[in-house]
Design an enzyme around this catalytic site. Sequence first.
Site, PDB file in Angstrom:
ATOM      1  N   ASP A 107       0.788  -1.204  -0.055  1.00  0.00           N
ATOM      2  CA  ASP A 107      -0.061   0.035  -0.085  1.00  0.00           C
ATOM      3  C   ASP A 107       0.901   1.153   0.114  1.00  0.00           C
ATOM      4  O   ASP A 107       1.887   1.236   0.362  1.00  0.00           O
ATOM      5  CB  ASP A 107      -0.868   0.001   1.426  1.00  0.00           C
ATOM      6  CG  ASP A 107      -2.112   0.893   0.986  1.00  0.00           C
ATOM      7  OD1 ASP A 107      -3.260   0.254   0.841  1.00  0.00           O
ATOM      8  OD2 ASP A 107      -1.948   2.144   0.877  1.00  0.00           O
ATOM      9  N   ASP A 133       4.358   2.209  -3.922  1.00  0.00           N
ATOM     10  CA  ASP A 133       3.372   2.714  -4.976  1.00  0.00           C
ATOM     11  C   ASP A 133       3.524   1.941  -6.266  1.00  0.00           C
ATOM     12  O   ASP A 133       4.235   1.673  -6.833  1.00  0.00           O
ATOM     13  CB  ASP A 133       3.872   4.141  -5.276  1.00  0.00           C
ATOM     14  CG  ASP A 133       3.121   4.886  -6.472  1.00  0.00           C
ATOM     15  OD1 ASP A 133       2.380   4.325  -7.162  1.00  0.00           O
ATOM     16  OD2 ASP A 133       3.656   6.183  -6.668  1.00  0.00           O
ATOM     17  N   ASN A 135      -5.966  -5.308  -5.945  1.00  0.00           N
ATOM     18  CA  ASN A 135      -6.949  -4.680  -5.578  1.00  0.00           C
ATOM     19  C   ASN A 135      -7.094  -3.318  -5.488  1.00  0.00           C
ATOM     20  O   ASN A 135      -7.950  -2.405  -5.579  1.00  0.00           O
ATOM     21  CB  ASN A 135      -7.358  -5.027  -3.885  1.00  0.00           C
ATOM     22  CG  ASN A 135      -8.104  -4.241  -3.275  1.00  0.00           C
ATOM     23  OD1 ASN A 135      -9.389  -3.974  -3.587  1.00  0.00           O
ATOM     24  ND2 ASN A 135      -7.354  -3.428  -2.416  1.00  0.00           N
ATOM     25  N   TYR A 179     -12.696   5.827 -14.626  1.00  0.00           N
ATOM     26  CA  TYR A 179     -12.870   4.702 -13.913  1.00  0.00           C
ATOM     27  C   TYR A 179     -13.398   3.426 -14.507  1.00  0.00           C
ATOM     28  O   TYR A 179     -12.938   2.483 -14.501  1.00  0.00           O
ATOM     29  CB  TYR A 179     -13.715   5.219 -12.647  1.00  0.00           C
ATOM     30  CG  TYR A 179     -13.920   3.802 -11.472  1.00  0.00           C
ATOM     31  CD1 TYR A 179     -12.741   3.623 -10.857  1.00  0.00           C
ATOM     32  CD2 TYR A 179     -15.062   3.056 -11.359  1.00  0.00           C
ATOM     33  CE1 TYR A 179     -13.069   2.565  -9.878  1.00  0.00           C
ATOM     34  CE2 TYR A 179     -15.278   2.164 -10.853  1.00  0.00           C
ATOM     35  CZ  TYR A 179     -14.188   1.693  -9.885  1.00  0.00           C
ATOM     36  OH  TYR A 179     -14.378   0.840  -8.858  1.00  0.00           O
ATOM     37  N   THR A 215     -15.721   1.494   3.251  1.00  0.00           N
ATOM     38  CA  THR A 215     -14.143   1.747   2.684  1.00  0.00           C
ATOM     39  C   THR A 215     -13.883   3.037   2.784  1.00  0.00           C
ATOM     40  O   THR A 215     -14.759   3.933   3.096  1.00  0.00           O
ATOM     41  CB  THR A 215     -14.185   1.226   1.176  1.00  0.00           C
ATOM     42  OG1 THR A 215     -14.947   2.129   0.271  1.00  0.00           O
ATOM     43  CG2 THR A 215     -14.324  -0.175   0.997  1.00  0.00           C
TER      44      THR A 215
END
Length: 658
Positions: free
Chosen positions: A441, A461, A488, A555, A591
């Site tokens: 992460d 990254d 993910n 997206y 989230t």
Amino acid sequence: MQSLWQDEEARRYEGELGLRVYTSRLLGRDRSLVLHGGGNTSVKLDVRNRFGEEETILYVKGSGWDLETIEPAGFSPVRLAHVVRLAGLERLSDPDMVNELVTHMLEAAAPAPSIETILHGCMPFKYVDHTHADAVLAVTNTPDGARRVREIYGDEVVVVPYLMPGFDLAQAVARAYRREATPRTIGVVLLKHGIFAFGASAREAYERMIALVSRAEAYLARHRAWDVATPPDPAAAEAVAPEEIAGLRRRISDAAGAPMVLRVRTTAQSLAFARHPEVERLSQQGPATPDHVIRTKRTPMLGTDVDAFVADYRSYFERHAPHAREPKTMLDPAPRVVLDPRFGLASAGRGARDARIVEEIVEHTIDVILRADALERYEALPARDLFEVEYWDLEQAKLRKGGKPPVFAGEVALVTGAASGIGKATVAALLARGAAVVGLDRDDSIATLHDRPDYLGLRCDVTDDAAIRAALRDAILGFGGLDILVLNAGVFGASQAIAEVSPAEWRRAMSINLDANLTLLRVCHPFLKLAPCGGRVVVIGSKNVPAPGPGAAAYSASKAALAQLARVAALEWGADGIRVNTLHPNQVFDTGIWTESVLAERARRYGLAVEQYKTNNVLRTEVTSRDVAELAAEMCGPLFAKTTGAQVPVDGGNERVI
Ligand code: ZN
């Protein structure tokens, strides 16, 4: 060696059993005294039974408990009179002994008492402490060990030659004690095994242990055999390609018949030992105390020829098994310890925790070996004695019963975007199923998400190719390979109509949601190909792939391209045994993106209450990160063994998708 006793800390433990717990933990805290499940302790207490009669009960460490973390419930309460009576028998097999002890306990639910219970019962002291202290092992694993122990301790300890732990050893110690003990005697040394210390109080027994072990340390120091620390090697480790480590892990797993975690440990100590001119003589005799054989096997593998190691192990088994009292079943012949001059040490286990334990045992054993060798010459127990412990009846019985390991035991997973939301929940779901997990992460909190040996959190990254390669290298050195990849990490971005999409926003969505995953797939492919049970990839897609919405062009387009990439990967990698499946979650509100205010604003826009908005799907149910994570984990398991290239919604049912 320092006493760790502190009055203030001791006051927190109640009564004589409480202090037994306290000093057991003090012993367990010092790795140079005991390692993982090694050693045992006891106290003899008078208690009133149900009939109002006073009875002496031997509280002895139960099996399955570690001294470092033991609780009062970890001590098995055995009737001392029965233990002493058993000691007088002519002979008693190990299974019969365990049966006698278990049927004479005060608590039906207590753990099975230690194999050394009869020995503890025979010693005429209230508190009995037993450790496998490094310093005592260094002195006694030498040809002249018995004489040296007498020189160090005089009549303060009784010296007993090596015997297999159990009934015979208990009798031998009791006899030696009757014959040789004087009023000055406060302990027993078992050659090539360990040391006992006795006392009238918990503190006395503990501090005598510390004092006795300190004298062995001082003896080693006087003989210039204490300081064996290795100065950092000027010729550092040769860079071993992660692919080679993963290949080695694959061969070890194949030999074991199940996936294994392999942990590389390149230190000044491990490199110097693996490069020692006499590494063969020093390393190929056996462990410093017989217990360790169950974790480490008798000898490390020198170099990386797994087939040769397996052949040697088979002949060791075939040489010794016929001499056993009952037929033995061969354990898996895979090595647990690898010594290689290029990278030092690698340790193998059915999970990351096991591999870490092996590593710690080896690091202590190296010091013991070098000290014994500096003192005189390292001389371990003969192979037949170690075989007897490795193939001990009770261990074999446990093996026959054998609980089923968790579904991903020995496997390694990598999850991106793992610090929050679906990624974080996926890490938890995979850990719960026995996998070792590497979390990546951008957020610093990734490093401390879990504090356990089967988790490695790396700040990374995913748009930085070099950072991905570095993280993967750390993952391979930490756990040996890669079986499961969960893609993910992703960004949603601001809502923009096509006419207003800024090129920078578009590029950002493509770079994180698509390009980074292409790099990850490419970099991970050689490792997934080496997965002992076949590689698995789960891609976290989006409902927007089958049912896009206005204002989310970047997206939706990036996730759709990702879904297509996954389908092509499924086609290309099927022949490598790698399965690639995609999940399409929708409206997962727990989230980071969905703050309470965003949620309230969205609900208002649709004219719904927040609760209605959350369950605005066909099944009228809320979808959580955990729901998505559990499905992602299951898709890597046997249920989906015959499925690849699938796209599965996890959205409570969406009319536009259906
Ligand atoms: Zn022991």
